[in-house]
Design a protein around this motif. Structure first.
Motif: not given
Lengths: 414, 414
Positions: B68-89
């Motif tokens: 499910f998450l791979a499907e989501r992230m593939n759709k994500w990759l089809a749009l974007f070239n820049y991602g924000t990852l969480p580092f909330y302490w």
């Protein structure tokens, strides 16, 4: 007895000092076992008010007007030890090179002779700015602004040693009511650069002067601006906070909140422009107070009672706060800025309840008057509000200044 | 034809560059008189989105969830070239010394391998802060904050070279929802001192990193803060502006006003956290968006059409502005922060109209795809959007990067 009262007034201890005086006769012998009146004659705290009418008083040739303004300023002097004089560039120098120096300097000297400390307001501001500056390039405007600061701070040195160097910087570069030279240069340089420059010009001209920044914006924006200025090393002597309350008294919550937030810098705080009206309150929807244009704005009985009460409360909070060292009410008489009933006296100079309310604090509760007996060695000891004092037995007298706890010998004049 | 369109799109000229390519065969002879497809394969502009689910994707052992998450992230990759990852302490390091390094680094690497630039968010923030810090003195909190920055900026160097160093500084020292370690030290040090320290720690650890300050406050307070930081020499690479519009689209007037005011610094601007919802608008009286707690917040047909329209307009304005170099939509799918219908896909990963609207811009209007014929010397000339390109005739191919106007030789691989 004042000494008894003071025990319940611990929150004012920072305004007072202990003194141990040995009073001596002119021949050096102790003035022992004698009864003296110890009277505070002035305050270290700056109780201020706009003193613009002293300029008019100096200038007028009309005997009737002179008498009227003299009466007004005498009532002024009976309350205050600190006055603000106008240096709005556009009015001070309506044509380039033609200034209001004669009457302004005369007023400053007259105030000084009457024991009043004088502040010049302001050296840089976008409002009431000189229109003739608009013909120049930004570079030339800045050059003239700095030159103006050097000229006036130098000319008035020794008479005016306290300046609102710059006024209302938070809004300065985004002020959009009309084009003006100062907004232009502030937009180009940025706030911090411009403040740095104008303070540097003032500081180099009069290194011992008290240099203020002043703003009506008491939001987090002003806090952040101050952080940036202090970090940039700008020599801000004290933080000026305007409190024009035409739209109603702030109340204790806002007042304490502002004090708490601006105390963080550890700098002295001046309430530089205070207004509390004795009439109807301006509607809350008005954003720029200058938009409220009324022909008359009557003072009312209820409003006068409210104004007196609010002034008592607000001054009491400010006098109790250790970092506040000055409070200036903006208008001495009604009918000045915005035509508001904002004064301590009516337009015809009669005192309003607020006049007596403030008098009761400044020259009553917060002023030290003792009758004391010297011991066998001529000593008296007491705690009093900081300021200047006379010691007198009705015949011989001496003067001294109470600032920090002190033991001193005081020699009578006869 | 793209070249015709571009004539009417002068406001995007700063996003494009001219190129003069000589295409060569592997033996060095010109590939003359041949027909090539020139296809942009990536953008220089950063089209970003929150990529938090890539961390979950790396971590999960559940095959169904993984798919499910791979499907989501593939759709994500089809749009974007820049991602924000969480580092909330508080979440990244729930107990002191125990971090989410494995799955976070795996996600960062996976994104990088997929051509995505990664930003870490944030290194210092009062919200979602580590509760275990509260046991320490302010001095120790600051020491650990700086140590944390050095540790993570160093560990991720080469994979994450872009950081939101500090988040929401305007409110930081006066944040009063709950006690937290960062508000404590910000209150003690002041905003500028703290920002200075955290930026210095990041900069010394990774001198080439892009270091951002980020805020939801777009008022004059943030402007003044930036002035103070720049005057204090803080190495801010770019200004991060949040634009969570749960209470309704800003519209062109506010958008242009914000762009104008924050352009003054001449620094790149990142729209770092954009939200436009496809359901009902949150009432205007909510001040802290976190106060709006709803069980469900449905996406509506009207709302979806509106969201797509607003995204098209807003991205178009931002892409046209010369200082904007990144736009990040916060939630990729509905039901994330505040349960809002704020995504490009529904919770079940189906694309919403906004997905196709943005795709039409990023991989349509704003992406260069040409078919060109080389001249007798193998030359082709065109103007294209900045980014990476392939040149191919279906058999032989070559790649190049378009950034500044350039003349170059390109050798085919066969």
């Amino acid at each position: 007895m004042h000494t008894e009262r003071s025990k319940s007034m611990d929150q004012l201890m920072h305004r007072k000092s202990d003194v141990n005086l040995q009073i001596l006769n002119p021949d050096g012998t102790p003035a022992s076992g004698r009864r003296f009146h110890v009277d505070q004659t002035s305050h270290r705290f700056l109780f201020g008010c706009g003193a613009f009418d002293s300029v008019a008083l100096m200038k007028t040739q009309d005997p009737e007007k002179k008498a009227f303004l003299a009466e007004r300023m005498n009532k002024w002097l009976a309350l205050f030890n600190y006055g603000t004089l106008p240096f709005y560039w556009g009015r001070y120098e309506p044509a380039e090179g033609t200034t209001a120096y004669p009457e302004t300097m005369a007023a400053a000297r007259w105030l000084q002779e009457n024991g009043v400390r004088v502040k010049g307001h302001p050296l840089c501001w976008h409002t009431a700015c000189a229109p003739w500056l608009l013909q120049y390039s930004n570079e030339e405007i800045l050059r003239r602004q700095l030159e103006r600061i050097r000229r006036d701070v130098s000319l008035y040195k020794g008479v005016v040693d306290m300046w609102d160097v710059i006024n209302e910087v938070v809004i300065m570069p985004v002020f959009d009511r009309y084009d003006n030279a100062i907004t232009r240069i502030c937009r180009e340089l940025g706030r911090i650069r411009l403040v740095k420059e104008v303070f540097a010009a003032a500081k180099e001209t009069n290194p011992d002067a008290t240099l203020l920044i002043n703003d009506f914006n008491t939001s987090v924006s002003y806090e952040i601006l101050l952080e940036g200025l202090l970090e940039a090393g700008v020599p801000v002597s004290a933080i000026g906070i305007q409190s024009h309350q035409h739209q109603g008294y702030w109340g204790l919550e806002k007042l304490n909140n502002v004090l708490e937030r601006f105390s963080r810098f550890g700098l002295p705080i001046h309430f530089s422009e205070n207004t509390l009206v004795s009439g109807e309150i301006m509607p809350a929807h008005i954003v720029d107070l200058n938009d409220w244009q009324v022909d008359t704005w009557p003072s009312t009985l209820d409003g006068e009672e409210r104004q007196a009460r609010e002034i008592t409360e607000m001054y009491s909070v400010l006098f109790a706060h250790p970092l506040v060292e000055a409070v200036t009410t903006w208008d001495f008489n009604d009918g000045c800025w915005l035509n508001a009933p904002s004064g301590f006296v009516y337009m015809d100079n009669r005192e309003k309840p607020s006049y007596y309310a403030l008098q009761k604090l400044i020259h009553g509760e917060w002023e030290t008057h003792n009758v004391v007996n010297t011991d066998e060695n001529g000593y008296i000891t007491f705690t009093g509000f900081k300021g200047n004092y006379t010691v007198s037995d009705g015949n011989a007298s001496a003067v001294f200044t109470l600032d920090t706890p002190v033991t001193m010998k005081l020699t009578l004049d006869r």
